[in-house]
Design a protein around this motif. Structure first.
Motif, PDB file in Angstrom:
ATOM      1  N   ARG A  15       0.881  -1.115  -0.007  1.00  0.00           N
ATOM      2  CA  ARG A  15      -0.068  -0.024  -0.020  1.00  0.00           C
ATOM      3  C   ARG A  15       0.866   1.299  -0.078  1.00  0.00           C
ATOM      4  NH1 ARG A  15      -2.641  -1.002   6.053  1.00  0.00           N
ATOM      5  NH2 ARG A  15      -0.938  -0.375   7.306  1.00  0.00           N
ATOM      6  N   GLN A  16       0.417   2.281  -0.480  1.00  0.00           N
ATOM      7  CA  GLN A  16       1.180   3.445  -0.664  1.00  0.00           C
ATOM      8  C   GLN A  16       0.291   4.729  -0.280  1.00  0.00           C
ATOM      9  OE1 GLN A  16       3.211   4.226  -4.309  1.00  0.00           O
ATOM     10  NE2 GLN A  16       4.631   5.365  -3.529  1.00  0.00           N
ATOM     11  N   ARG A  56       6.175   3.157  -0.932  1.00  0.00           N
ATOM     12  CA  ARG A  56       5.359   2.022  -0.915  1.00  0.00           C
ATOM     13  C   ARG A  56       5.621   1.006   0.280  1.00  0.00           C
ATOM     14  NH1 ARG A  56       3.644  -0.123  -6.867  1.00  0.00           N
ATOM     15  NH2 ARG A  56       3.103   2.055  -6.722  1.00  0.00           N
ATOM     16  N   TYR A  92      -1.955  -2.344  -3.773  1.00  0.00           N
ATOM     17  CA  TYR A  92      -1.468  -3.038  -5.040  1.00  0.00           C
ATOM     18  C   TYR A  92      -1.030  -4.224  -4.704  1.00  0.00           C
ATOM     19  CZ  TYR A  92      -0.895   2.070  -6.149  1.00  0.00           C
ATOM     20  OH  TYR A  92      -1.005   3.597  -6.361  1.00  0.00           O
ATOM     21  N   PRO A 113       9.597  -4.050  -2.174  1.00  0.00           N
ATOM     22  CA  PRO A 113       8.862  -3.891  -3.567  1.00  0.00           C
ATOM     23  C   PRO A 113       9.619  -4.045  -4.703  1.00  0.00           C
ATOM     24  CG  PRO A 113       8.798  -1.926  -2.202  1.00  0.00           C
ATOM     25  CD  PRO A 113       9.400  -3.110  -1.280  1.00  0.00           C
ATOM     26  N   TRP A 144       3.093  -5.288 -11.402  1.00  0.00           N
ATOM     27  CA  TRP A 144       2.192  -4.744 -10.412  1.00  0.00           C
ATOM     28  C   TRP A 144       0.569  -4.480 -11.147  1.00  0.00           C
ATOM     29  CZ3 TRP A 144       3.506  -3.035  -5.455  1.00  0.00           C
ATOM     30  CH2 TRP A 144       4.897  -3.290  -5.018  1.00  0.00           C
TER      31      TRP A 144
END
Length: 122
Positions: A36-37, A43, A93, A106, A112
């Protein structure tokens, strides 16, 4: 290609289930992760499930509340989110990593999805 879905608006304490459908062969050979960001921040790792053995890994902030699972027959990974908090609000994501070793970085992930927005109201 990864397609995430399932985000939405929920009250604090509620639940959501995110899904990420993958197209293409060899889904079962990919580690699958959720990140998540928050805008303006890096991220953040949320959860991952390994390609071999189905081992699961969680960020401390979601441990005990979120559950990651995968269905290789459907080329889909899920993130069940319970006891949601306002601080869980952001875009989530999904990502795929070909037979990787490191689950929470990440930079290790090759593909993605486009992200799905989760909003938790207080």
């Amino acid at each position: 290609q990864l397609q995430a879905s399932g985000g939405g608006l929920v009250q604090a304490g509620g639940s959501l289930r995110l899904s990420c459908a993958a197209s293409g062969p060899s889904f079962s050979s990919y580690n699958m992760g959720w990140f998540r960001q928050v805008p303006g921040k890096e991220r953040e790792f949320v959860a991952a499930i390994s390609w071999i053995g189905g081992s699961t890994y969680y960020a401390d902030s979601v441990k005990g509340r979120f559950t990651i699972s995968r269905d290789n027959a459907k080329n889909t990974v899920y993130l069940q989110m319970n006891s949601l908090k306002p601080e869980d609000t952001t875009k989530y994501y999904c990502a795929a990593d070909w037979k990787g070793v490191v689950m929470n970085d990440p930079l290790e992930y090759d593909y993605w999805g486009q992200g799905t927005l989760v909003t938790v109201s207080s």
